[in-house]
Design an enzyme around this catalytic site. Structure first.
Site, PDB file in Angstrom:
ATOM      1  N   ASP A 184     -26.434  97.612  84.108  1.00  0.00           N
ATOM      2  CA  ASP A 184     -25.102  97.950  84.647  1.00  0.00           C
ATOM      3  C   ASP A 184     -24.192  96.726  84.797  1.00  0.00           C
ATOM      4  O   ASP A 184     -24.530  95.777  85.490  1.00  0.00           O
ATOM      5  CB  ASP A 184     -25.353  98.579  86.032  1.00  0.00           C
TER       6      ASP A 184
ATOM      7  N   HIS B 121     -22.371  98.840  93.478  1.00  0.00           N
ATOM      8  CA  HIS B 121     -22.799  98.126  92.278  1.00  0.00           C
ATOM      9  C   HIS B 121     -23.066  96.652  92.592  1.00  0.00           C
ATOM     10  O   HIS B 121     -22.325  96.030  93.347  1.00  0.00           O
ATOM     11  CB  HIS B 121     -21.729  98.212  91.188  1.00  0.00           C
TER      12      HIS B 121
ATOM     13  N   HIS C 226     -22.232  99.999  80.830  1.00  0.00           N
ATOM     14  CA  HIS C 226     -21.222 100.388  81.834  1.00  0.00           C
ATOM     15  C   HIS C 226     -20.156  99.341  82.050  1.00  0.00           C
ATOM     16  O   HIS C 226     -20.257  98.506  82.950  1.00  0.00           O
ATOM     17  CB  HIS C 226     -21.843 100.684  83.197  1.00  0.00           C
TER      18      HIS C 226
END
Lengths: 556, 556
Positions: free
Chosen positions: B193, B367, B389
């Site tokens: 990510d 995140h 992402h």
């Protein structure tokens, strides 16, 4: 004390961002502070710029004594061509501010008509019953002033845009002393910038960007490309000084950048060492490690120099792997998509892209944070307070910041929105009448391309669901429809999906025609409305969409 | 070692934000990780949701062994109804994730058809040649997993969305040990990510919001209204715990909030003390200082509970002066206008509004920041690395973060965008063929309202300059025009300005007709094109605008 009343008349910038404009009226005399523009948000489809509605000033034109400017940013001066095209008034501002105004007036071929009068900090100017002193403040451009406006009822302080920068790069300090002096003597009303009220603490000094930028000058192995707002003269000076210190030649790309650099240089506000400047066509000949290029277009504006460089479509500069591109600027909300798209293109060319918030910063704001707003409130200690520049939420917060001043003489804070006047007389201050304000939308920057609300509403409707136009030909002799109606449609559903639907829609129109009486059929207005209503119902039921429906009846 | 090749096939979420979907193929066997949606940006006018183009999966449907889910956010599961309506495949995920999926499937009446299979962290699942272990990670919702996918060529780690929260509110720690174990044994490929790669340091723990929220519980003199994302189960638990501790009753407003709360409560993931919950209709009867209401609608969605409360249009809750409204959420770029408009309304009701960044924080991200990304890179020490992402700029930055791993076995990082495959075989890894990807735009959330690109392009054109439709009636016997052409126009210029222009435009159309040969006039396609071209030139010269021009020729 006087019997006349003093009116504070916000024409733009209160309850909204941009297009700052405020009239002050005492009896029959009016002065105007700033006349800005705003860039439209995405909801104003296809509109290029927005100015305040100057109706109040135009209707009172014989009373307006002058336009006084705080500084040269577009949200304070961008509306001037549109104001001066409607009325002739003298304009007052510092030399740099007026030079920025003149550039705009030139574009509209109005420069000959305007009377521009240069003022300096600590100078005083009398316009009717108003005596105005200009007070130097620090901000993200040069030669910014606040105004101390003495009226028969007392002193009004208008801060303009400011931060309280303790170490400005040009060493021109915020004039705390004059603010303090007025505060000591007593101020009737303070009008102060609310832009950064949401930020706690102090805004960092303009000098805070030097360590980050110097680090980039030292560590970038190849070309260094820096973009900043073209009016950020301090930032430009910092970059020029660093280029000189680290042996890099300097090139400038972008029309606005070249314009403002020239203006500031001519006025002695920007120092450019001899021999450091390259012409744009020399950029690619220069050794990459010995070059810094300043490029305009921080907001990803499609035709800007940086946007063109990003897609390798600029005749003077190609970004190559290992180059460093720096956005020394903030991301204005609403521009994220365009800016990030530009950054993605630059990243794909293999360059390092430096942007966003970081510590030490690569950009600092020009507006004071909460503690600087408090400092000015405490220096001025006004009797009344009106927060300027911001949405309602920010002005309300700014008013709360002032609450503690009730112990030292603050009687009331007023959160006004554009159009809501405040009136002050011997008895006190209160909200007064409302005046006409609004947004004038301009399609392509010229003086006569005003877009009406209705047009924008139509564009919005069209943008969501497209349109559908049934066209019915009617025999002028018999009054009967000739053949099947045509239906044209765009932006609604795709062609392959639409053929059955359109077939049925035509039948629906026929049904409406047939079920109407001869009298109705004789009245086109009635028929258009009936067809519109029936078709809207049909389409909405079939598709849940509401395209703009506009029946056309042709007599043939 | 095998002779077959392994393919990494990103179908969405690489080079763009949202609609995450990735296929992994070994020989003829395919598994799919996540099938998300995205909310459209303003450029996709009138479109409600966007899903990936699943063509690759549909064309290879007999090879797809299953859909494996990392967590229950819309950008990872929102596309599932649109995928399952095109093909039948088993779905695997944690209980909470599947409950969120089921809710979406119910809305599309697909719940009966789907085969949903619950998995747990540390469990293993075999799908063809893929053996998948689920690894618990921390994020802004509950029951999130990363995937360790063992293939004949080696192990692939797919992180899903994560932060490395050292003190999660539910004490379910990020499973560092399993990451470490795989890293020690050797990982072929890491997919990780990139969302927050731009942020330096560590993202604060979910627990970091407790001091700020507790302060608000203690100091708010009246009603406390808190909005957060409805899937933020940890945040909801924190608010519930504080309500219990400080003797405030709790009410919930908003459909999605009630749905997810019920799901989490049923699964034992949310603890609600007995007797604390009020029904919505009891809110205004409760003493304001003894109440906290959680309201959905942090992004200013027009029909959300909070937006309705803001304009005092909610049947169960009125905001009054002295109330406190808290946005415990981030402002998703693009939503600023709507959110600030909502906050302005709340501020006008006299409430205190708490939002944005502050210290201690009222919201933290789900995140991981740069150092957490580095931690996972260092634990896994992969041979190959593909950032997931993010836009290109973020994936490129993430690839740079991994550079130091070249000393411990990293051979290469690949910045891929959706559609660009990576293939790995015994000889190594390289970019492979491109597959069909794209955005499928859906107008109102139902399965069959796909909007074509052309329609969106038309809407964009219409939204900028409106349209202009000349209508010419031609006598089918003589081939001559009947009377003057009609011109209808909307979203272009206002009516009062347009009458002269329209008169001239009609003449321009007549001129085109008259200057055409009999042969041309016999071909409607040719005539439409000629009229369009001439009229476009005329309008552009007169107005500098380019409305959509669509001539209609009627035979009468």
């Amino acid at each position: 004390m006087s019997d006349k009343k003093l009116q504070v008349i916000p024409l733009g910038g209160l309850g909204e961002f941009g297009m700052n404009c405020m009239a002050l009226r005492y009896g029959d005399d009016i002065i105007v502070v700033d006349a800005g523009m705003m860039f439209p948000d995405a909801e104003l489809l296809g509109v290029d710029i927005v100015t305040p509605d100057f109706t109040y000033l135009v209707e009172n034109r014989e009373h307006v004594r002058g336009l006084v400017l705080t500084h040269g940013h577009e949200d304070h001066i961008g509306g001037i061509p549109f104001l001066l095209s409607q009325m002739q008034i003298p304009v007052y501002g510092t030399a740099f501010t007026l030079a920025m105004v003149e550039r705009r007036l030139d574009e509209h071929k109005l420069a000959d008509k305007a009377k521009l009068n240069t003022v300096k900090p600590r100078e005083k100017l009398t316009l009717g019953p108003f005596s105005i002193e200009f007070i130097h403040v620090t901000h993200s451009t040069v030669s910014c002033v606040a105004l101390a406006i003495t009226t028969p009822l007392g002193v009004i302080i208008h801060t303009g845009d400011f931060k309280v920068d303790p170490t400005p790069t040009d060493n021109e300090l915020f004039d705390l002393h004059t603010f303090a002096e007025y505060g000591k003597r007593g101020v009737l009303l303070l009008l102060s910038d609310s832009t950064n009220v949401d930020r706690a603490g102090y805004t960092e000094s303009e000098r805070a960007v030097v360590p980050r930028l110097e680090d980039l000058f030292v560590r970038s192995p190849r070309r260094l490309v820096i973009s900043c707002f073209s009016s950020s003269i301090h930032r430009l000076q910092t970059i020029i000084d660093l280029a000189h210190k680290h042996g890099r030649k300097l090139a400038l790309l972008g029309r606005s950048l070249n314009n403002t650099t020239e203006i500031a240089h001519d006025l002695g506000l920007l120092t450019i060492p001899n021999g450091i400047l390259l012409r744009p066509q020399e950029i690619m000949q220069q050794a990459p490690s010995k070059l810094v290029t300043i490029v305009s277009g921080t907001q990803g504006e499609p035709m800007s120099a940086l946007s063109r460089v990003a897609v390798d479509n600029h005749k003077n500069l190609s970004i190559e792997a290992g180059d460093t591109v720096v956005l020394s600027s903030r991301i204005i909300p609403g521009n994220e998509k365009a800016i990030y798209r530009m950054i993605n293109h630059v990243a794909k060319r293999g360059a390092d892209v430096v942007y966003g918030s970081m510590n030490p910063p690569v950009h600092v704001s020009g507006h004071g944070s909460a503690e600087e707003l408090r400092l000015v409130l405490n220096l001025v200690r006004p009797k009344y307070f009106v927060p300027l520049h911001g949405e309602y939420r920010q002005m309300a917060k700014h008013a709360k910041l002032a609450q503690h001043l009730s112990h030292v003489g603050l009687e009331e804070s007023f959160v006004l929105e554009s159009g809501q006047t405040l009136e002050i007389d011997r008895k006190g201050a209160r909200k007064g009448e409302k005046v006409t304000v609004g947004r004038v939308c301009i399609d392509s920057g010229s003086l006569d391309e005003v877009v009406q609300d209705l047009v924008i509403r139509d564009r919005r409707h069209l943008s969501e669901d497209g349109f559908l136009i049934p066209i019915i030909a009617i025999d002028k002799n018999t009054g009967k429809a000739e053949g099947l109606p045509e239906i044209v449609s765009r932006g609604f559903i795709s062609l392959e999906e639409s053929s059955d639907l359109m077939q049925e829609a035509r039948q629906a129109v026929i049904k409406t025609l047939e079920s109407s009486s001869a009298e109705e059929r004789g009245d086109w207005g009635v028929m258009q409305e009936k067809i519109r209503a029936d078709l809207r119902r049909f389409i909405s039921k079939q598709t849940s969409r509401r395209p703009l429906i506009m029946p056309v009846i042709l007599e043939v």
